[in-house]
Design an enzyme around this catalytic site. Structure first.
Site, PDB file in Angstrom:
ATOM      1  N   CYS A  32       0.859  -1.190   0.000  1.00  0.00           N
ATOM      2  CA  CYS A  32       0.000   0.000   0.000  1.00  0.00           C
ATOM      3  C   CYS A  32       0.889   1.231   0.000  1.00  0.00           C
ATOM      4  O   CYS A  32       2.081   1.144   0.263  1.00  0.00           O
ATOM      5  CB  CYS A  32      -0.933   0.025   1.212  1.00  0.00           C
ATOM      6  SG  CYS A  32      -2.388   1.055   0.898  1.00  0.00           S
ATOM      7  N   CYS A  69      -0.149   4.221   1.702  1.00  0.00           N
ATOM      8  CA  CYS A  69      -0.543   5.208   2.721  1.00  0.00           C
ATOM      9  C   CYS A  69       0.533   5.507   3.766  1.00  0.00           C
ATOM     10  O   CYS A  69       0.585   6.607   4.296  1.00  0.00           O
ATOM     11  CB  CYS A  69      -1.851   4.819   3.387  1.00  0.00           C
ATOM     12  SG  CYS A  69      -1.868   3.166   4.089  1.00  0.00           S
ATOM     13  N   CYS A  97      -4.109   5.967   0.249  1.00  0.00           N
ATOM     14  CA  CYS A  97      -3.556   4.704  -0.258  1.00  0.00           C
ATOM     15  C   CYS A  97      -3.245   4.743  -1.748  1.00  0.00           C
ATOM     16  O   CYS A  97      -2.862   3.722  -2.328  1.00  0.00           O
ATOM     17  CB  CYS A  97      -4.511   3.550   0.054  1.00  0.00           C
ATOM     18  SG  CYS A  97      -4.895   3.405   1.816  1.00  0.00           S
ATOM     19  N   LYS A 154     -12.180  -5.216   2.353  1.00  0.00           N
ATOM     20  CA  LYS A 154     -11.623  -4.371   3.403  1.00  0.00           C
ATOM     21  C   LYS A 154     -12.565  -3.190   3.611  1.00  0.00           C
ATOM     22  O   LYS A 154     -12.818  -2.409   2.695  1.00  0.00           O
ATOM     23  CB  LYS A 154     -10.234  -3.884   3.015  1.00  0.00           C
ATOM     24  CG  LYS A 154      -9.629  -2.925   4.029  1.00  0.00           C
ATOM     25  CD  LYS A 154      -8.213  -2.559   3.682  1.00  0.00           C
ATOM     26  CE  LYS A 154      -7.667  -1.551   4.677  1.00  0.00           C
ATOM     27  NZ  LYS A 154      -6.294  -1.161   4.345  1.00  0.00           N
ATOM     28  N   ARG A 211      -3.139   3.277  12.533  1.00  0.00           N
ATOM     29  CA  ARG A 211      -2.706   4.521  11.885  1.00  0.00           C
ATOM     30  C   ARG A 211      -1.721   5.279  12.761  1.00  0.00           C
ATOM     31  O   ARG A 211      -0.850   5.982  12.254  1.00  0.00           O
ATOM     32  CB  ARG A 211      -3.921   5.357  11.492  1.00  0.00           C
ATOM     33  CG  ARG A 211      -4.703   4.653  10.375  1.00  0.00           C
ATOM     34  CD  ARG A 211      -5.941   5.383   9.927  1.00  0.00           C
ATOM     35  NE  ARG A 211      -6.694   4.522   9.008  1.00  0.00           N
ATOM     36  CZ  ARG A 211      -7.903   4.790   8.549  1.00  0.00           C
ATOM     37  NH1 ARG A 211      -8.514   5.916   8.905  1.00  0.00           N
ATOM     38  NH2 ARG A 211      -8.509   3.962   7.727  1.00  0.00           N
ATOM     39  N   GLU A 217     -16.436  -8.091  -4.428  1.00  0.00           N
ATOM     40  CA  GLU A 217     -15.006  -7.754  -4.305  1.00  0.00           C
ATOM     41  C   GLU A 217     -14.154  -9.013  -4.345  1.00  0.00           C
ATOM     42  O   GLU A 217     -13.127  -9.069  -5.023  1.00  0.00           O
ATOM     43  CB  GLU A 217     -14.746  -7.007  -2.982  1.00  0.00           C
ATOM     44  CG  GLU A 217     -15.130  -5.534  -2.986  1.00  0.00           C
ATOM     45  CD  GLU A 217     -14.123  -4.676  -3.744  1.00  0.00           C
ATOM     46  OE1 GLU A 217     -13.140  -5.209  -4.281  1.00  0.00           O
ATOM     47  OE2 GLU A 217     -14.324  -3.452  -3.812  1.00  0.00           O
ATOM     48  N   LYS A 242     -11.525  -7.982   6.341  1.00  0.00           N
ATOM     49  CA  LYS A 242     -10.910  -7.112   7.338  1.00  0.00           C
ATOM     50  C   LYS A 242     -11.834  -5.952   7.645  1.00  0.00           C
ATOM     51  O   LYS A 242     -12.326  -5.333   6.690  1.00  0.00           O
ATOM     52  CB  LYS A 242      -9.590  -6.589   6.781  1.00  0.00           C
ATOM     53  CG  LYS A 242      -8.894  -5.595   7.650  1.00  0.00           C
ATOM     54  CD  LYS A 242      -7.686  -5.076   6.962  1.00  0.00           C
ATOM     55  CE  LYS A 242      -7.095  -3.972   7.814  1.00  0.00           C
ATOM     56  NZ  LYS A 242      -6.115  -3.219   7.135  1.00  0.00           N
ATOM     57  N   SER A 287      -6.096  -3.747  14.579  1.00  0.00           N
ATOM     58  CA  SER A 287      -5.523  -3.016  15.708  1.00  0.00           C
ATOM     59  C   SER A 287      -6.552  -2.596  16.750  1.00  0.00           C
ATOM     60  O   SER A 287      -6.306  -2.701  17.951  1.00  0.00           O
ATOM     61  CB  SER A 287      -4.774  -1.788  15.179  1.00  0.00           C
ATOM     62  OG  SER A 287      -5.643  -0.937  14.443  1.00  0.00           O
ATOM     63  N   TYR A 347      -2.352  -9.282  16.140  1.00  0.00           N
ATOM     64  CA  TYR A 347      -1.335  -8.698  17.016  1.00  0.00           C
ATOM     65  C   TYR A 347      -1.189  -9.521  18.289  1.00  0.00           C
ATOM     66  O   TYR A 347      -0.225  -9.361  19.027  1.00  0.00           O
ATOM     67  CB  TYR A 347      -1.709  -7.247  17.355  1.00  0.00           C
ATOM     68  CG  TYR A 347      -1.834  -6.401  16.114  1.00  0.00           C
ATOM     69  CD1 TYR A 347      -0.692  -5.923  15.468  1.00  0.00           C
ATOM     70  CD2 TYR A 347      -3.081  -6.103  15.557  1.00  0.00           C
ATOM     71  CE1 TYR A 347      -0.793  -5.175  14.309  1.00  0.00           C
ATOM     72  CE2 TYR A 347      -3.193  -5.354  14.403  1.00  0.00           C
ATOM     73  CZ  TYR A 347      -2.041  -4.899  13.781  1.00  0.00           C
ATOM     74  OH  TYR A 347      -2.136  -4.175  12.631  1.00  0.00           O
TER      75      TYR A 347
HETATM   76  C1  PBG Z   1      -3.032   0.221   5.031  1.00  0.00           C
HETATM   77  C2  PBG Z   1      -3.504  -0.730   6.043  1.00  0.00           C
HETATM   78  C3  PBG Z   1      -4.347  -0.487   7.136  1.00  0.00           C
HETATM   79  C4  PBG Z   1      -4.418  -1.654   7.852  1.00  0.00           C
HETATM   80  C5  PBG Z   1      -3.636  -2.597   7.180  1.00  0.00           C
HETATM   81  N1  PBG Z   1      -3.086  -2.007   6.055  1.00  0.00           N
HETATM   82  C6  PBG Z   1      -5.012   0.742   7.627  1.00  0.00           C
HETATM   83  C7  PBG Z   1      -5.901   1.529   6.817  1.00  0.00           C
HETATM   84  O1  PBG Z   1      -6.431   1.102   5.783  1.00  0.00           O
HETATM   85  O2  PBG Z   1      -6.098   2.664   7.240  1.00  0.00           O
HETATM   86  C8  PBG Z   1      -5.185  -1.823   9.130  1.00  0.00           C
HETATM   87  C9  PBG Z   1      -4.618  -2.769  10.094  1.00  0.00           C
HETATM   88  C10 PBG Z   1      -5.101  -2.638  11.477  1.00  0.00           C
HETATM   89  O3  PBG Z   1      -5.906  -1.773  11.879  1.00  0.00           O
HETATM   90  O4  PBG Z   1      -4.616  -3.453  12.271  1.00  0.00           O
HETATM   91  N2  PBG Z   1      -3.741   0.242   3.845  1.00  0.00           N
HETATM   92 ZN    ZN Z   2      -3.241   2.069   2.634  1.00  0.00          ZN
END
Ligand code: PBG
Ligand code: ZN
Length: 326
Positions: free
Chosen positions: A121, A123, A131, A196, A206, A234, A249, A275, A314
């Site tokens: 990604c 971001c 992203c 996602k 983040r 998707e 996710k 997270s 995690y």
């Molecule tokens: C980045 C990405 C994210 C996560 C995994 N890859 C965050 C987002 O899309 O803002 C989230 C993982 C998590 O919250 O543990 N594209």
């Molecule tokens: Zn991203």
């Protein structure tokens, strides 16, 4: 027909041995993938405020961490990078000397058997935190594809065993598959973050990855939490484009989506225990409000029961220890 009092479902709940024999869901350490946040510097181990027990690690500390993870029996890690500098086009993501490109060979050298998955990604690497490429205030889908393909290719050139695109652009799996095949990497699987959602559960990530969008939000590319049929579209699309593993996710608030995907397709299904799910458990456990071990194993079991084959968590290291001592 047998009815109560002959029928008694409690008979098979007498004692842990018996319960174990009839248990329908089998959570094992082999199912787990542990996320790592990699940063520049030396000897740097910075705890993430909203994710107690998780750290941004500098590259030199990775061999020790990788040995610990592998020693616990966890088969794979997924890497997230925090670059030194960010720019409009997220060049750090596909720089041959970028943070992930440095981290991967160090882990593979230290622990060759540990499967290294890289998150694909932009971001973490863009100054605006989105992203993809921003054009006139909008994330431009097609301009982003080329950069994602370059990112995946450079990660695999560095030695990554699997790539996991998380950007939610249309066509990214196709673009990445074509780039990998063109580069001679036909054997490298793609684990696509297929469904996602635009979720508030990503807040702590983040902070950890320093990747919050600097304007707006991600709702123009990530999915609306209200939708499940769209998730199947998707997944279908990503499979058609060549995804080898499909991911849902977040996990906990989306168990119905995991179940639908499991029942609708035959590909391995991964779920990301994100997270915010980790942070909620940690925060409650720290206050003594909930039992962390029991709660975590219950959550991971529920994610498997819903149909996930693999779980990114995690809690993987702690869960591995808890599963080992029964
Ligand atoms: C980045 C990405 C994210 C996560 C995994 N890859 C965050 C987002 O899309 O803002 C989230 C993982 C998590 O919250 O543990 N594209
Ligand atoms: Zn991203």
């Amino acid at each position: 027909m047998v009815d109560f009092p002959q029928l008694r479902l409690r008979r098979l709940r007498r004692g842990e041995r018996l319960r174990r024999m009839v248990r329908e869901t089998d959570l094992g350490v082999k199912d787990l993938i542990y996320p790592l946040f990699v940063a520049h510097g030396r000897g740097a181990k910075r705890e993430i405020g909203s994710m107690p027990g998780l750290f941004q690690l500098s590259v030199d500390l990775l061999p020790q961490e990788a040995e610990e993870v592998a020693g616990l029996g966890i088969p794979a890690v997924i890497l997230f990078g925090i670059p030194e500098t960010k720019d409009e086009l997220g060049t750090g993501a596909y720089d041959a000397r970028g943070i992930i490109q440095q981290a991967v060979p160090i882990i593979k050298q230290a622990v060759p058997e540990l499967i290294v998955v890289t998150d694909v990604c932009l971001c973490e690497y863009t100054s605006h935190g989105h992203c993809g490429v921003v054009v006139d205030g909008q994330v431009d889908n097609d301009k982003t594809l080329e950069l994602l393909a370059a990112t995946a290719t450079s990660q695999v050139e560095a030695g990554a065993d699997m790539v996991a695109p998380s950007d939610m652009m249309d066509g990214r799996v196709k673009a990445i598959r074509a780039a990998l095949d063109g580069g001679g990497f036909q054997a490298i699987p793609i684990m696509s973050y297929a469904a996602k959602y635009a979720s508030y559960f990503y807040g702590p990530f983040r902070e950890a990855a320093e990747s919050a969008p600097q304007f707006g939000d991600r709702r123009s590319y990530q999915m609306d939490p209200a939708n499940v049929r769209e998730a199947l579209r998707e997944v279908e699309q990503d499979i058609a484009e060549g995804a080898d593993i499909v991911m849902v996710k977040p996990a906990l608030a989306y168990l119905d989506v995991i179940r639908k995907v499991r029942d609708s397709f035959n590909h391995p299904v991964a779920a990301f225990n994100v997270s915010g799910e980790y942070a909620m458990v940690k925060a409650a456990a720290q206050r003594g409000w909930l039992d962390e071990r029991g709660l975590t194993l219950e959550i991971l079991t529920a994610i498997k029961r819903a149909g996930a084959d693999l779980i990114i968590s995690y809690h993987a290291k702690e869960a591995a220890r808890w599963l080992a001592d029964g």
